[in-house]
Motif scaffolding. Structure first.
Motif, mmCIF file in Angstrom:
data_model
loop_
_atom_site.group_PDB
_atom_site.id
_atom_site.type_symbol
_atom_site.label_atom_id
_atom_site.label_comp_id
_atom_site.label_asym_id
_atom_site.label_seq_id
_atom_site.Cartn_x
_atom_site.Cartn_y
_atom_site.Cartn_z
ATOM 1 N N LYS A 295 43.180 53.595 -6.219
ATOM 2 C CA LYS A 295 42.280 54.550 -5.545
ATOM 3 C C LYS A 295 42.612 54.675 -4.063
ATOM 4 O O LYS A 295 42.498 55.760 -3.478
ATOM 5 N N ASN A 296 43.045 53.565 -3.442
ATOM 6 C CA ASN A 296 43.344 53.612 -2.002
ATOM 7 C C ASN A 296 44.661 54.314 -1.704
ATOM 8 O O ASN A 296 44.775 55.021 -0.699
ATOM 9 N N VAL A 297 45.652 54.144 -2.578
ATOM 10 C CA VAL A 297 46.918 54.868 -2.396
ATOM 11 C C VAL A 297 46.687 56.368 -2.581
ATOM 12 O O VAL A 297 47.220 57.191 -1.840
ATOM 13 N N GLU A 298 45.852 56.701 -3.564
ATOM 14 C CA GLU A 298 45.547 58.120 -3.804
ATOM 15 C C GLU A 298 44.746 58.739 -2.663
ATOM 16 O O GLU A 298 44.994 59.869 -2.254
ATOM 17 N N LYS A 299 43.788 57.982 -2.120
ATOM 18 C CA LYS A 299 42.895 58.525 -1.091
ATOM 19 C C LYS A 299 43.542 58.589 0.290
ATOM 20 O O LYS A 299 43.359 59.537 1.036
ATOM 21 N N HIS A 300 44.266 57.545 0.666
ATOM 22 C CA HIS A 300 44.851 57.521 2.017
ATOM 23 C C HIS A 300 46.117 56.681 2.056
ATOM 24 O O HIS A 300 46.133 55.560 2.547
ATOM 25 N N ILE B 104 48.838 56.911 3.771
ATOM 26 C CA ILE B 104 49.474 56.578 5.056
ATOM 27 C C ILE B 104 48.554 55.777 5.993
ATOM 28 O O ILE B 104 48.967 55.341 7.059
ATOM 29 N N LYS B 105 47.314 55.555 5.555
ATOM 30 C CA LYS B 105 46.402 54.738 6.365
ATOM 31 C C LYS B 105 46.795 53.269 6.259
ATOM 32 O O LYS B 105 47.265 52.809 5.224
ATOM 33 N N ALA B 106 46.584 52.498 7.331
ATOM 34 C CA ALA B 106 46.931 51.080 7.328
ATOM 35 C C ALA B 106 46.056 50.310 6.345
ATOM 36 O O ALA B 106 44.843 50.519 6.279
ATOM 37 N N LYS C 20 51.632 43.862 13.422
ATOM 38 C CA LYS C 20 52.192 45.002 12.699
ATOM 39 C C LYS C 20 51.275 45.361 11.538
ATOM 40 O O LYS C 20 50.470 44.538 11.098
ATOM 41 N N GLU C 21 51.420 46.581 11.056
ATOM 42 C CA GLU C 21 50.607 47.045 9.944
ATOM 43 C C GLU C 21 51.482 47.592 8.818
ATOM 44 O O GLU C 21 52.598 48.046 9.059
ATOM 45 N N LEU C 22 50.941 47.537 7.601
ATOM 46 C CA LEU C 22 51.560 48.191 6.451
ATOM 47 C C LEU C 22 50.598 49.246 5.930
ATOM 48 O O LEU C 22 49.402 48.968 5.772
ATOM 49 N N SER C 23 51.106 50.431 5.661
ATOM 50 C CA SER C 23 50.272 51.488 5.075
ATOM 51 C C SER C 23 49.989 51.147 3.622
ATOM 52 O O SER C 23 50.648 50.296 3.013
#
Length: 589
Positions: A10-15, A17-19, A31-34
C-alpha cells in the motif's frame, strides 16, 4: 495477510518516492530510502534468502544492533513466509547459541565482529541447524569458506521482483524470546494477524491526523517487542522511521533527526525530568519563579486539553509566554518536534507524566508483554488518568483474576511458546484468558493500574506486603539515584541497594570538597552516605512506615547488561542481583 505485504504494497502504491526509512553510518550524514528503493532491497534480500535455501516457516535469526539492514532483513524473511527470530545484540555467545539452537534457525544476520565470531563457532559445530551467516557491515572480518557473506554481496545478483508468500492470520511471523528475568527464555510465537490487528486497533484508538507526515526515531532495541512493534506500526501507517545504531548517541540524534514520535522506557523520561528540575533549582530566584509559573500555566492548560475543554483567551496568552520562556528550551533538547511518546517496560510515576503533559509532550503510558504483541492498554490522547496504564485497545479484553492477577484476551495474544506446550498451558486459564503474572485493578472508567509483578511482591517478616516497583520508581525519579533494588521478603524491614547517578554525584563531591579516589571509596564517604540518607528520608516521607527504606548500601558501579544484572530493556533481574550481592544485603540486617 502477510505482514510484510500489508506494510510494503500500500505504501509503494500510495507514495513510492516518499522517504520510508533513515539511517546513519558512523559520522556520515543521515540518509533516506524511498518506499520504492526500500521495497526493492527487501525483495532482493528475500530472493537471496530463497536462493540460500530458506523455505516457508524456516527460522531466520537477527543478531545485531538497530540498523536499516535489521528492518530490511526482518521484512524480507517475512515476505517469503519465513519466521524472524530476533536476538538482543547485547546477548553473549552462550545466550545467542541457546536461541539459535532452540529456534532451529538456518540463517542469521549479524552486525559486529563479536556476533560474527560467536556464530562462526556455532556454525562449525555438528549439532546445529545454522547454515549461513550474513554480515551487515563490511568492517567485520569474515571467513568466506565457512558460508559467510556480506549482505551487500549476498543480495547483489538477486531479482527486484518477488511474489510475497500468502499468509493467514494464525501463521507465525516471529519468535521473540523473553528476556528471562525469571528462568530460561521462551520463544513467544506471534502471528501475522497479531501484528496487523494490533496496528489497526492503535489507529482506531488514536485516530491520528496526517500520520504519514510523522517521523519516528528507533533507539530502543528492535529485538524487543516494544520497539519492533512500534517501528513496524509506523511503517504500516506510512510514517518514516530512522534507525539509531548506538543508543548512547540518543541526545545528538534527537537534535539531528528532530523526530515527532518515539517510543521510550521510563528511565528516559525520569532522567529528563530530574535534569530539568535540577537545572531549575540551580538557577537564580527569578529563574525559579519563572519556571514554577510556567509549569503551573502548562498544567492548567494541559488539564483543560485532557478533558477537551476550551482554553480561556487569557490562559492562551500566558501559555504562549510560558512556551517561549521555558517549554521551548526543554523541547529543543529533545529535537524540538516531539509530541507523542509511547512509554512501556515498567511503570512511570504520575508526576513525570504530568510534567511532560504540562510542557506539551504527550507521554502515552501503556502496558503489555511480549506475549501480547506489546500493547494491551494505553493512554488515549484525551480523558486519560495519570498514574494508570490507560484503557484497553479495541479488540482487547482485560479482567482481574485470582490474587488480583491481570488477565487478557484478544487480538494480540500469542499463539503460544515455541515447542513448549506445557509452559503455554500454564499461562492460559481454562476459558482461554492469558495470565500476565502482574497484579492490578481496573477503575470504573476502565483504566488499568498495575500494582506490581506478582512474583515481585514481597512479604516482610511482620506480614506486611511491599510492592517494590512503586517505591523504586519514587526514588529513581530523583536525579541522584540511577538504579535501585528493594529487599524486603521475609525481612523485618525494607532495605535497598542503590546505584547513584554518578554524573550528579561527581558535582556534589566537587562542591563539598570531597576528594575523589575511586567510586568504591566515594560511596563509603560519611558525607556522601549522610547526603543520601537525608535525600531518601525526604523522598519517602509520605510512605507508610513499613514501606520506608530503613537501610541502604550505595553501590560503586551500575548494574550491567553484560553481567546479567539487567535486561537489554534496562529491567533489573532481581533474582540475579539478590544472589550476587547476598553478602552485602546480609550486612544490612
Amino acid at each position: 495477510m502477510n505482514l510484510a505485504e500489508a506494510i510494503i504494497h500500500k505504501n509503494v502504491e500510495k507514495h513510492a518516492i516518499k522517504a520510508a526509512i533513515g539511517f546513519k553510518k558512523k559520522e556520515a550524514a543521515w540518509k533516506e530510502l524511498s518506499w520504492k528503493k526500500f521495497s526493492e532491497i527487501i525483495y532482493k534480500t528475500a530472493n537471496a534468502l530463497k536462493g540460500a535455501g530458506v523455505q516457508e516457516n524456516d527460522k531466520v535469526a537477527i543478531y545485531s544492533d538497530n540498523s536499516s539492514e535489521w528492518m530490511i532483513f526482518d521484512l524480507a524473511a517475512m515476505s517469503i513466509g519465513a519466521i524472524t527470530v530476533p536476538i538482543y545484540s547485547t546477548n553473549n555467545a552462550e545466550q545467542a547459541e541457546y536461541i539459535i539452537k532452540d529456534s532451529d534457525s538456518k540463517v542469521i544476520l549479524v552486525g559486529n565482529q563479536a556476533q560474527y565470531d560467536a556464530c562462526l563457532e556455532l556454525l562449525q559445530k555438528e549439532d546445529n541447524q545454522l547454515q549461513t551467516i550474513i554480515v551487515a557491515k563490511k568492517a567485520v572480518w569474515i571467513k568466506k569458506e565457512f558460508s559467510s557473506f556480506y549482505l551487500e554481496d549476498f543480495i547483489a545478483k538477486s531479482s527486484l521482483k518477488l511474489e510475497i508468500c500468502k499468509k493467514e492470520d494464525e501463521d507465525v511471523a516471529t519468535l521473540i524470546y523473553t528476556s528471562g528475568t525469571t528462568g530460561t527464555p521462551k520463544g513467544v510465537m506471534l502471528t501475522h494477524g497479531n501484528f496487523i490487528k494490533a496496528f489497526d486497533a492503535h489507529f482506531e484508538f488514536f485516530k491520528f491526523k496526517n500520520f504519514e507526515e510523522e517521523l519516528s526515531l528507533a533507539f530502543l532495541p528492535l529485538s524487543h517487542v516494544f520497539e519492533r512493534s512500534w517501528s513496524l506500526l509506523c511503517l504500516y501507517g506510512g510514517a518514516r522511521v530512522y534507525f539509531l545504531e548506538d543508543p548512547k548517541n540518543i541526545a545528538k540524534a534527537l537534535e539531528e533527526v528532530k523526530p515527532t514520535m518515539m517510543c521510550a522506557v521510563p528511565r528516559f523520561f525520569q532522567k529528563i525530568y530530574a535534569g530539568v528540575l535540577e537545572k531549575a533549582e540551580e538557577g537564580s530566584s527569578l529563574k525559579k519563579k519563572i519556571f514554577n509559573w510556567a509549569r503551573e500555566i502548562g498544567w492548567q492548560t494541559a488539564e483543560l486539553k485532557r478533558n477537551e475543554q476550551e482554553i480561556p483567551f487569557g490562559l492562551k496568552i500566558k501559555e504562549t509566554v510560558a512556551e517561549m520562556l521555558v517549554f521551548s528550551k526543554i523541547k529543543e533538547r529533545m529535537g524540538g518536534r516531539l509530541w507523542f511518546l509511547p512509554c512501556g517496560g515498567a511503570s512511570l510515576s504520575p508526576e513525570v507524566t504530568k510534567f511532560f503533559e504540562s510542557v506539551g509532550i504527550h507521554v502515552t503510558v501503556g502496558y503489555g508483554l511480549t506475549e501480547t504483541t506489546a500493547t494491551l492498554t494505553l493512554f488515549p490522547l484525551t480523558h486519560f488518568e495519570h498514574g494508570t496504564s490507560g484503557k484497553a485497545l479495541p479488540g482487547v479484553e482485560i479482567r482481574i483474576g485470582q490474587d488480583d492477577e491481570i488477565q487478557a484476551r484478544g487480538n494480540g495474544i500469542m499463539k503460544g511458546y515455541y515447542n513448549k506446550p506445557e509452559e503455554t498451558q500454564k499461562v492460559f486459564t481454562e476459558d482461554g484468558w492469558f495470565k500476565t503474572g502482574d497484579a492490578g485493578k481496573i477503575d470504573e472508567k476502565g483504566n488499568l493500574t498495575i500494582t506490581d509483578r506478582l512474583k515481585d511482591l514481597m512479604k516482610t517478616s511482620n506480614g506486611k506486603y511491599i510492592a517494590p516497583q512503586q517505591i523504586e520508581n519514587l526514588l529513581t525519579n530523583n536525579n541522584f539515584i540511577q538504579q535501585i533494588v528493594l529487599i524486603a521478603e521475609a525481612r523485618q524491614f525494607v532495605s535497598a541497594l542503590i546505584v547513584p547517578n554518578f554524573e550528579f554525584l561527581q558535582d556534589f563531591i566537587k562542591k563539598n570538597n570531597i576528594p575523589f579516589t575511586n567510586w568504591t571509596e566515594v560511596v563509603k564517604n560519611e558525607k556522601v552516605v549522610h547526603f543520601y540518607k537525608e535525600k531518601i528520608k525526604e523522598l519517602q516521607s509520605h510512605l507508610s512506615d513499613f514501606e520506608k527504606v530503613k537501610k541502604f548500601t550505595l553501590m560503586p558501579a551500575e548494574f550491567e547488561i553484560n553481567s546479567g544484572e539487567i535486561t537489554p530493556t534496562l529491567k533489573i533481574k532481581r533474582n540475579v542481583v539478590l544472589k550476587k550481592y547476598a553478602d552485602v544485603i546480609e550486612k544490612m540486617y
